[in-house]
Design an enzyme around this catalytic site. Structure first.
Site, PDB file in Angstrom:
ATOM      1  N   THR A  60       5.864   0.733   2.521  1.00 30.66           N
ATOM      2  CA  THR A  60       6.884   1.510   3.222  1.00 30.66           C
ATOM      3  C   THR A  60       6.158   2.558   4.054  1.00 30.66           C
ATOM      4  OG1 THR A  60       8.524   1.181   1.482  1.00 30.66           O
ATOM      5  CG2 THR A  60       8.881   3.022   2.983  1.00 30.66           C
ATOM      6  N   LYS A  88       7.269  11.089   0.226  1.00 29.42           N
ATOM      7  CA  LYS A  88       6.641  10.513   1.425  1.00 29.42           C
ATOM      8  C   LYS A  88       7.669   9.756   2.261  1.00 29.42           C
ATOM      9  CE  LYS A  88       4.994   6.558   1.277  1.00 29.42           C
ATOM     10  NZ  LYS A  88       5.431   5.162   1.587  1.00 29.42           N
ATOM     11  N   LEU A  94       0.825  -1.212   0.000  1.00 28.52           N
ATOM     12  CA  LEU A  94       0.000   0.000   0.000  1.00 28.52           C
ATOM     13  C   LEU A  94       0.861   1.264   0.000  1.00 28.52           C
ATOM     14  CD1 LEU A  94      -2.334  -1.504   2.692  1.00 28.52           C
ATOM     15  CD2 LEU A  94      -2.928  -1.214   0.282  1.00 28.52           C
ATOM     16  N   PRO A  95       0.291   2.400  -0.402  1.00 31.90           N
ATOM     17  CA  PRO A  95       1.086   3.620  -0.587  1.00 31.90           C
ATOM     18  C   PRO A  95       1.591   4.294   0.680  1.00 31.90           C
ATOM     19  CG  PRO A  95      -0.919   3.671  -1.919  1.00 31.90           C
ATOM     20  CD  PRO A  95      -1.069   2.546  -0.950  1.00 31.90           C
ATOM     21  N   LYS A 104      14.437   0.152   5.455  1.00 32.48           N
ATOM     22  CA  LYS A 104      13.937   0.690   4.189  1.00 32.48           C
ATOM     23  C   LYS A 104      14.046   2.207   4.143  1.00 32.48           C
ATOM     24  CE  LYS A 104      12.023   1.074   0.202  1.00 32.48           C
ATOM     25  NZ  LYS A 104      10.639   0.728  -0.113  1.00 32.48           N
TER      26      LYS A 104
END
Length: 327
Positions: free
Chosen positions: A125, A275, A94-95, A200
């Site tokens: 992430t 983001k 998912l975003p 990450k």
């Protein structure tokens, strides 16, 4: 039993039956895998599960995103809760943090119908703190949550060559690895829940800094009259070599099969890089860690998002710098 040349009998068919039994048991272990989030990354990841013989139960907030995977044989359902109702191993891609929270704990979320013992693997992430929150919520329902963000981009996702950074209970790592190995070349255990996300964020901060540095370097060389292919070739055999220069070069015409060769379409969009850099910035602030280059990279990608680059690949920073130069 079958006869040999001398008329004796042997048990070769028993061996065949035994092998068939093993094959059947192996296929039986490939129970349905749920998949939520069929965007640029999720779609090829789910496809690779299908290629490895796993039935896939899928959904996405945009129904149109499900058509391709449905045509390949996946069973598409209406909501994450429906995915949980039909599978006991679920992968989410998912975003953002709010999307993850909604997919897991929303009115039609996974945890509304999750079965006890279900393995939940989130490859989004997001903020490490959100991963920890989802882990606690899942544990209350008798499920196991692991964070497993990825590196490698759309190309690696299509080729099943992603790197997964996994955080969660170590005793569950082998079960997660079985599925993740179908989608990636490297599956690395990082520690408890949230550590995969921490790795990450560090990786993407370095990636952003490296891409901006590569774009600046290539632009300077072009302004000095150098052929960009020649410059890239020399950089890639010298100490300046990095992933952004030798695998994902941001200059159009230098490499084939990368977003810069396709008007920066596909790949990892600027909005998502901004983001991720914001998450890194927040984490650095909370831990009082100075990240001057990471902060500058965050500012650059935020500005790009407001200048028409939001949905272009993050390597479009080269084009952005060239346009800024002309102003």
């Amino acid at each position: 039993l079958i006869s040999t040349e001398k008329g004796s009998r042997c048990a070769m068919p028993l061996v065949v039956c035994f092998l068939l039994a093993l094959s059947t048991r192996s296929m039986a272990s490939k129970t349905p895998v749920g998949f939520v989030g069929l965007g640029n990354m999720g779609s090829p990841m789910a496809t690779n599960l299908l290629k490895n013989g796993y039935p896939v139960i899928a959904t996405d907030v945009f129904p149109g995103s499900c058509k391709e995977i449905q045509d390949l044989g996946a069973h598409v359902v209406d909501s994450p809760a429906d995915v949980a109702d039909k599978s006991d191993r679920i992968i989410t891609m998912l975003p953002s943090s709010p999307d993850v929270i909604d997919v897991f704990t929303g009115p039609s979320g996974i945890l509304k119908k999750v079965k006890k013992g279900t393995l939940l693997i989130d490859s989004s992430t997001i903020d490490p703190a959100v991963s920890k929150e989802m882990s606690v919520a899942a544990e209350k329902m008798g499920a196991v949550f692991m964070d497993a963000p990825v590196s490698g981009g759309v190309g690696a996702a299509s080729l099943a060559k992603l790197t997964f950074m996994v955080g969660g209970p170590e005793e569950e790592f082998n079960a997660a690895q079985e599925l993740l190995s179908c989608m990636g070349a490297n599956v690395v255990y990082c520690g408890q829940v949230g550590t995969g996300q921490a790795v990450k964020l560090c990786n993407n901060m370095l990636l952003a800094i490296g891409m901006i540095g590569t774009a600046e370097t290539m632009n300077l060389g072009i302004r000095l009259g150098l052929d960009p292919k020649l410059l890239a070739k020399i950089l890639n055999m010298s100490s300046g070599r990095c992933w952004s220069s030798d695998t994902y070069n941001p200059v159009p015409g230098v490499m084939e099969g990368v977003p810069s060769a396709n008007n920066y379409q596909g790949g990892f969009v600027t909005t998502l890089m901004a983001k991720d850099l914001g998450l890194a910035q927040n984490t650095a602030t909370s831990t009082k860690t100075p990240i001057p280059l990471g902060s500058l990279a965050h500012q650059i990608y935020r500005v790009m998002g407001s200048r028409g680059y939001a949905n272009k690949d993050f390597s479009s920073v080269f084009q952005f710098l060239r346009e800024e130069e002309g102003q």
